[in-house]
Design an enzyme around this catalytic site. Structure first.
Site, PDB file in Angstrom:
ATOM      1  N   GLU A 271       0.747  -1.306   0.035  1.00 22.53           N
ATOM      2  CA  GLU A 271      -0.031   0.081  -0.054  1.00 22.53           C
ATOM      3  C   GLU A 271       0.860   1.200   0.083  1.00 22.53           C
ATOM      4  OE1 GLU A 271      -3.737  -0.715   2.224  1.00 22.53           O
ATOM      5  OE2 GLU A 271      -2.506  -1.876   3.339  1.00 22.53           O
TER       6      GLU A 271
ATOM      7  N   SER B 238      -5.629  -3.274   0.984  1.00 23.74           N
ATOM      8  CA  SER B 238      -5.824  -2.968  -0.314  1.00 23.74           C
ATOM      9  C   SER B 238      -6.316  -4.092  -1.293  1.00 23.74           C
ATOM     10  CB  SER B 238      -4.714  -2.300  -1.039  1.00 23.74           C
ATOM     11  OG  SER B 238      -4.554  -0.826  -0.520  1.00 23.74           O
TER      12      SER B 238
ATOM     13  N   SER C  11     -10.990   9.642   0.067  1.00 26.49           N
ATOM     14  CA  SER C  11     -11.302   8.446   0.486  1.00 26.49           C
ATOM     15  C   SER C  11     -12.692   8.528   1.307  1.00 26.49           C
ATOM     16  CB  SER C  11     -10.054   8.132   1.478  1.00 26.49           C
ATOM     17  OG  SER C  11      -8.843   8.138   0.994  1.00 26.49           O
TER      18      SER C  11
END
Length: 350
Positions: free
Chosen positions: A13, A189, A320
């Site tokens: 990530e 992820s 996000s």
């Protein structure tokens, strides 16, 4: 206030973390703080004699980076570091952290969410944002997290922990309950997550997942609405519902344009939204998290909520989930970043 935003690191990530960290650093600078971004793995190359002068950098040391379609090649990243030390913390990183009033942890995945950097900063007496080392470690390990959820009566899909040899895979593929999800316990992820449609795909998943881990988590697959909800301080924010555009929501689908549609606030009844938020709070407290977190869950066709996992350092790019949820209640991205700093400074770590 002098703030080091620690991002990057050496996990799958990595680029997501750098984008999050850049956004946070710029937001804190707009709020008037002396914020700089430091890549935990790369460290500081040829730093000035007085590290304090770095806090005056006009660009906050922020790199020009974007999230690529594919996960980063970590071997290439390792070879690109001028300092070829085996340390996962780059040159002068801890030196600059010692000079900060607080370290904003923009790290994701291994070394960021697993409690190791939190423990290191605790030993140095350096304040940082978010959960402490123990809560971070529990949340990062999906098996440990599920054990804590079971102990606290939090509904989550039935699961089992497996260790096996290559020779045992055919038998496992024939006997494990289907449908199921095969996971690397400490992945992120959507890497190391497999959704086999039949037993042949299950056998393949059991082979592939071992490249990520030794212990494997096999979990009952529950179908329904994909929801996520954040906790900020002592309250929950409005939940988000995700509608993936593809069946296999892997790393590539997760970060490419059009990979998913996200609705915030999710179209839920008041009672349903409250149940989602209360579950997020229960998980946050059960795992020992602090300041902020985000919990992913499924609502099945009967309206039953099932917790999937918790994120102790959720993504903080301006688009996000957590910034979206905060915006839904009138908290701007810049104010959110500063609020995380403010609440984190109140925590007594030792």
């Amino acid at each position: 206030m002098k703030i080091v935003v620690l991002a990057g690191g050496i996990s799958t990530e990595r680029t997501v973390s750098l984008v999050s960290g850049t956004g946070v650093c710029q937001a804190l600078r707009r709020k008037g703080h002396q914020a700089i971004l430091v890549d935990m793995f790369m460290g500081l190359e040829n730093p000035p004699a007085d590290l304090n002068t770095l806090f005056d950098a006009p660009d906050g040391l922020c790199p020009d980076v974007k999230i690529e379609v594919q996960a980063p090649d970590l071997d290439v990243v390792r070879r690109s570091r001028p300092d070829q030390s085996p340390s996962r913390i780059g040159p002068h990183v801890l030196d600059i952290c010692r000079l900060a009033d607080i370290v904003f942890l923009g790290l994701h995945g291994q070394d960021g969410e697993d409690g190791r950097i939190q423990a290191t900063l605790d030993l140095l007496g350096v304040p940082y944002t978010g959960a402490g080392y123990l809560g971070s470690a529990i949340a990062m390990d999906k098996i440990a997290a599920k054990e804590m959820m079971d102990a606290n009566g939090i509904p989550n899909p039935k699961w089992q922990k497996l260790t096996y040899t290559e020779e045992e895979i055919p038998q496992l593929a024939e006997t494990l309950p289907m449908p199921c999800v095969v996971k690397a316990p400490t992945g992120g992820s959507s890497l190391g997550v497999y959704l086999p449609k039949d037993r042949a795909e299950l056998a393949d998943a059991l082979r592939q997942v071992r490249s990520f881990c030794h212990e494997v988590l096999v979990e009952q697959r529950i179908y329904g609405r994909e929801l996520t909800d954040a906790v900020l301080g002592e309250r929950y924010l409005p939940p988000v519902e995700t509608f993936p555009s593809v069946e296999n929501f892997d790393y590539e689908a997760k970060y490419q344009a059009g990979g998913a549609k996200e609705i915030c606030p999710a179209e839920l009844t008041e009672e349903q939204a409250k149940a989602v938020g209360e579950m997020a709070l229960r998980v946050h407290k059960a795992l020992g998290l602090a300041v902020y977190s985000r919990t992913d869950m499924i609502m099945d066709e009967n309206g039953q909520l099932w917790c999937l996992e918790a994120n102790s350092l959720p993504g903080m790019t301006p688009t996000s989930f957590v910034p979206k949820e905060a915006a839904a209640v009138g908290i701007s991205y810049d104010d959110l970043c500063e609020e995380i700093v403010r609440q984190s400074l109140k925590i007594k770590r030792r």
